[in-house]
Design an enzyme around this catalytic site. Structure first.
Site, PDB file in Angstrom:
ATOM      1  N   GLU A   1       0.824  -1.226   0.000  1.00  0.00           N
ATOM      2  CA  GLU A   1       0.000   0.000   0.000  1.00  0.00           C
ATOM      3  C   GLU A   1       0.853   1.270   0.000  1.00  0.00           C
ATOM      4  OE1 GLU A   1      -2.859  -0.507  -0.781  1.00  0.00           O
ATOM      5  OE2 GLU A   1      -3.731  -2.233   0.253  1.00  0.00           O
TER       6      GLU A   1
ATOM      7  N   HIS B   1     -13.144  -2.714   3.133  1.00  0.00           N
ATOM      8  CA  HIS B   1     -11.744  -3.133   3.294  1.00  0.00           C
ATOM      9  C   HIS B   1     -11.182  -2.694   4.648  1.00  0.00           C
ATOM     10  CE1 HIS B   1      -7.449  -3.511   1.495  1.00  0.00           C
ATOM     11  NE2 HIS B   1      -7.365  -3.321   2.797  1.00  0.00           N
TER      12      HIS B   1
HETATM   13  P1  13P Z   1       0.730  -5.432   3.083  1.00  0.00           P
HETATM   14  O1  13P Z   1       1.043  -6.745   3.782  1.00  0.00           O
HETATM   15  O2  13P Z   1       1.354  -5.385   1.699  1.00  0.00           O
HETATM   16  O3  13P Z   1       1.102  -4.250   3.934  1.00  0.00           O
HETATM   17  O4  13P Z   1      -0.837  -5.379   2.824  1.00  0.00           O
HETATM   18  C1  13P Z   1      -1.746  -5.497   3.877  1.00  0.00           C
HETATM   19  C2  13P Z   1      -3.042  -4.813   3.626  1.00  0.00           C
HETATM   20  O5  13P Z   1      -3.753  -4.475   4.563  1.00  0.00           O
HETATM   21  C3  13P Z   1      -3.438  -4.533   2.233  1.00  0.00           C
HETATM   22  O6  13P Z   1      -4.457  -3.578   2.198  1.00  0.00           O
HETATM   23 ZN    ZN Z   2      -5.719  -3.594   4.034  1.00  0.00          ZN
END
Ligand code: 13P
Ligand code: ZN
Length: 272
Positions: free
Chosen positions: A117, A211
């Site tokens: 992200e 999300h």
């Molecule tokens: P990452 O493990 O790449 O930080 O992703 C986790 C997440 O919450 C994606 O939205």
């Molecule tokens: Zn996330």
């Protein structure tokens, strides 16, 4: 003599915050990510900042952050594990002069990479810094009740904010500017990063529909406290939404509280 990086206050803050967020159930598995803008002079007490371990393309250009140093959580890494193993789960990166390369100064020892992200994080930092030069923290997580609320409440800035303001008396004082809400979008992309940053110019809290949530602030405590307040309000909503509502905090009362605390609240998010 360099100081021990594992004792740096910013590393301690990342360890404590990720452990706390895991403990309260906001960050299952690898869910969630944090980026924290560091003071270059302070970092130089712990690291030789001329030593770049490796470079990684960031996939977009954020020229306004060139030269800035961040400590960030790693992609696919579990918040649960950060405290025991910070050097594999965290990394310190500097945005190169080209604005599109990350220079690794410490961490991601097992060959790992910054959070997927990063677009939303860096674009949000740039957006927040343009309106608040003291902003340092961007935090993403999947808090249970906030997420649950996304399934039963309209995903609209004004309506979502108004409902949360009604759920705890002090909400309007903690996030007087309101909350930005995005529809479901594909995560990890530059597009969701751009949409998040656009909202971040106006709000410190941005919901990613179905999300999770993004929060921004000057310190780790302020940012965590903001998201904690949003989550608490969402919890009250989820505990009461299916029951007949007998009492509510009226808009006039919210005005009274906001004025008492002297905060600049979003007037058009009220129905006066
Ligand atoms: P990452 O493990 O790449 O930080 O992703 C986790 C997440 O919450 C994606 O939205
Ligand atoms: Zn996330």
């Amino acid at each position: 003599m360099m100081k021990n990086i594992l004792e740096a206050p910013f590393v301690t803050e990342m360890r404590k915050t990720t452990a706390n967020m895991y403990r309260i159930g906001w960050d299952e598995r690898n869910g969630g990510n944090i980026s924290y803008l560091l003071d270059e002079v302070e970092v130089a007490e712990y690291l030789d900042v001329s030593q770049v371990i490796r470079t990684m393309p960031i996939g977009f250009c954020e020229a306004s952050l060139a030269g800035k140093i961040f400590i960030v959580t790693g992609s696919g890494k579990y918040f649960k594990n950060v405290d025991d193993d910070p050097e594999n789960n965290l990394g310190i990166i500097r945005i190169a002069q080209d604005g599109e390369t990350a220079e690794l100064l410490w961490g991601f020892k097992d060959g790992g990479k910054f959070t997927s992200e990063l677009p939303a994080h860096l674009m949000s930092h740039a957006a927040r810094l343009s309106v608040d030069p003291e902003n340092r923290v961007v935090m993403h997580c999947h808090p249970t009740h906030t997420l649950a609320m996304n399934y039963v409440h309209e995903l609209d800035d004004k309506k979502f904010t108004h409902t949360l303001w009604e759920m705890c008396t002090e909400c309007i004082a903690i996030f007087p500017e309101g909350i930005g809400v995005l529809p479901w979008m594909l995560c990890g992309t530059n597009s969701i990063g751009e949409a998040t940053a656009a909202k971040m110019k106006e709000f410190r809290t941005v919901i990613w529909g179905m999300h999770g949530v993004y929060g921004a602030g000057k310190t780790m405590d302020e940012t965590f406290g903001l998201l904690e307040t949003v989550e608490k309000a969402a919890q009250i909503y989820m505990l009461t939404a299916h029951l007949p509502r007998i009492n509510t905090i009226k808009d006039e009362e919210m005005v009274e509280l906001a004025e008492y605390f002297g905060v600049k609240y979003k007037k058009d998010f009220l129905n006066l």
